[in-house]
Write a protein that holds these residues in place. Sequence first.
Motif, PDB file in Angstrom:
ATOM      1  N   ASN A 125       9.404  10.176   3.252  1.00 14.91           N
ATOM      2  CA  ASN A 125       8.529  11.247   2.760  1.00 14.91           C
ATOM      3  C   ASN A 125       7.191  10.654   2.338  1.00 14.91           C
ATOM      4  O   ASN A 125       6.881  10.547   1.142  1.00 14.91           O
ATOM      5  N   PRO A 126       6.374  10.230   3.296  1.00 17.11           N
ATOM      6  CA  PRO A 126       5.114   9.544   2.941  1.00 17.11           C
ATOM      7  C   PRO A 126       4.129  10.432   2.191  1.00 17.11           C
ATOM      8  O   PRO A 126       3.278   9.916   1.452  1.00 17.11           O
ATOM      9  N   ASN A 127       4.199  11.748   2.357  1.00 15.83           N
ATOM     10  CA  ASN A 127       3.259  12.638   1.669  1.00 15.83           C
ATOM     11  C   ASN A 127       3.626  12.888   0.214  1.00 15.83           C
ATOM     12  O   ASN A 127       2.844  13.501  -0.521  1.00 15.83           O
ATOM     13  N   SER A 132       9.883  20.154   0.481  1.00 15.95           N
ATOM     14  CA  SER A 132      10.042  20.073   1.934  1.00 15.95           C
ATOM     15  C   SER A 132      11.383  19.434   2.247  1.00 15.95           C
ATOM     16  O   SER A 132      12.034  18.843   1.376  1.00 15.95           O
ATOM     17  N   LEU A 133      11.799  19.561   3.500  1.00 13.10           N
ATOM     18  CA  LEU A 133      13.044  18.934   3.927  1.00 13.10           C
ATOM     19  C   LEU A 133      12.949  17.418   3.822  1.00 13.10           C
ATOM     20  O   LEU A 133      13.911  16.749   3.436  1.00 13.10           O
ATOM     21  N   GLU A 134      11.776  16.873   4.166  1.00 13.90           N
ATOM     22  CA  GLU A 134      11.598  15.426   4.056  1.00 13.90           C
ATOM     23  C   GLU A 134      11.752  14.954   2.615  1.00 13.90           C
ATOM     24  O   GLU A 134      12.277  13.865   2.352  1.00 13.90           O
ATOM     25  N   VAL A 136      13.706  16.289   0.313  1.00 15.70           N
ATOM     26  CA  VAL A 136      15.125  16.269  -0.034  1.00 15.70           C
ATOM     27  C   VAL A 136      15.824  15.072   0.607  1.00 15.70           C
ATOM     28  O   VAL A 136      16.575  14.335  -0.052  1.00 15.70           O
ATOM     29  N   LEU A 137      15.567  14.862   1.895  1.00 16.47           N
ATOM     30  CA  LEU A 137      16.204  13.727   2.580  1.00 16.47           C
ATOM     31  C   LEU A 137      15.740  12.399   1.993  1.00 16.47           C
ATOM     32  O   LEU A 137      16.548  11.484   1.791  1.00 16.47           O
ATOM     33  N   GLY A 138      14.441  12.294   1.722  1.00 18.18           N
ATOM     34  CA  GLY A 138      13.923  11.065   1.135  1.00 18.18           C
ATOM     35  C   GLY A 138      14.486  10.810  -0.249  1.00 18.18           C
ATOM     36  O   GLY A 138      14.803   9.663  -0.606  1.00 18.18           O
ATOM     37  N   THR A 139      14.615  11.874  -1.045  1.00 13.70           N
ATOM     38  CA  THR A 139      15.171  11.714  -2.388  1.00 13.70           C
ATOM     39  C   THR A 139      16.619  11.280  -2.340  1.00 13.70           C
ATOM     40  O   THR A 139      17.050  10.371  -3.072  1.00 13.70           O
TER      41      THR A 139
END
Length: 567
Positions: A125-127, A132-134, A136-139
């Motif tokens: 999740n670079p931003n 966002s879905l990114e 959740v996945l990044g967390t």
Amino acid sequence: MRALTLKTQLFILTTISLGVCLLAWNLSQLESGNTWMLLALTAGASISLILKVEGSTSRSHYNISFLIYAFSFALLGLERTVLIILVSNLIDWAWHKYAWYIQLFNISTYMIAINAAGLVLALINPNQHLYSLEAVLGTLAAIGAFTLINHFLVGLVIWLARGEPFSKSGVFDLFPLILDFTLLGMGVVAAIVWLANPYAMILALLPLYLIYSTLRVPALERQSELDPKTGLYNARYFEHALQNELNRANRFDRPLTIVMADLDLLRNINNTYGHLAGDQVLIGVANILVKSVRDYDIVVRFGGEEYAILMPETTPEEAFPRVEAIRETIEKTEFIVPTSATPIRITMSFGIAGRTGFDQKPSDIVHNADAALYYAKLKGRNGTYLYSDEGFVGLHEESKATVPAGEHKPQYREPEQRYTYPVSTLRQPPTVVQPQVQPEITEAETHTRAAESKPRPRWMVNAYIAGLAVTALFILSIADMSVSRMDWAGLGLFAMIVLLTEWLSIDIYARNTAVSTSAAPMLAGALLFGPPGALVLSLLFAGVALVKYRSPFNRFIFNFSNQYIAA
């Protein structure tokens, strides 16, 4: 630290060096701002560390500081989280006064784990957006990386320092992993709630008390496996450990030995010097046994004067000289008790038996060791005998096979009786039952007691249920049941959650009564989907309870009406 091995010292120093470098880099990137929030989060993390709860072992602890770290990580970024971790752990160090290298190692593991989590989150999740879905996945990936790295480093130092593999130290047991992962996840959720509505933090943090109480469960489970007088494991734990070790020994065809031990004539000490003197002897013998065995051997007190030792990876022949050394140590030890002007002595008898085949049950090995112990008692006590198919083998050759082993097995009580030894009755003085004169009961009191114990008439219960049903129908008639803009997919998801939570509810003491978490998705469904959602979820809840318990239809009416009115 000098008592540690060279490998352990090098690992600790390497970890500390890497942690210090990461800490210095993070602090160099720190920018000013959010001072009051930093102070508040640091204070909260410090208090949670000071009020930590003892874990599944005496060397492990649980606390809710991870929730605060994750909240800061999601809301304030990596650098400020590093500062909070540093200061809170330094305060914890000053409060509990750990050895310097222990706390520095702990801080360094956090530095390594949090920086790894930051790297994982930046890749996915670079931003850095939270909605966002990114995100959740990044967390999920970040808190997973933090949990695994932190547990791995701690488990590795325990293995190097004490020789305990991950399976014994428990660092990769399911409960501590899930606990840390959940606390970190709750911290991120709290940060999202804070951004949406800071006042809603009250709702987000309501489960904290429940979580803090749950942290005490592993310690309570551990205490239930310990003998309160000596601190040794009890028969309940021994039975479980023996089954596991025997399964492992059978799987790899490895040796396994059980030693049964019994203090000789402890009753004479109790009668002569009192039970407090006997307790001192029991505790002293327990300490000798623990100090005389290896770290992975298990010493158990069954109750009374009976002990057992489980020795994995050991043949009876290898165990014999070790047990003989223990017997001699106990024989030579002088026990100082308050009721005797001179120290007292005691002896102990031992029986040894080992795994001999793949078809043996745990009780078979215990039975054989019991028989050898019984033979040691017959031969005059204060001896060690080994069970074999030919007979009992003692220290001297002339004792070999003098009495066939099988002749004594029927005379000795079954091992299962030892497992159920009432420990609680042994540590308490006998209760003297005094005769009591029953008070006279007047006729009025008789009628009162009969009225109190008499169940309510069925018509009264049904009338109450009917009143609830009428109230529910009235609310249903005036509610807005429009479904034109209903999110059916969302309602279906919540219906599935209600179904699972109610079906997996935990039965309690009352018949057809359970504890479940279905109230949480029902409340959320009512808030999100309005009266139609409350209607669907209440019907589903009552229907699941009806099918699960096969209860009468009036209970279904009650459950539905009760849940719908509340929703």
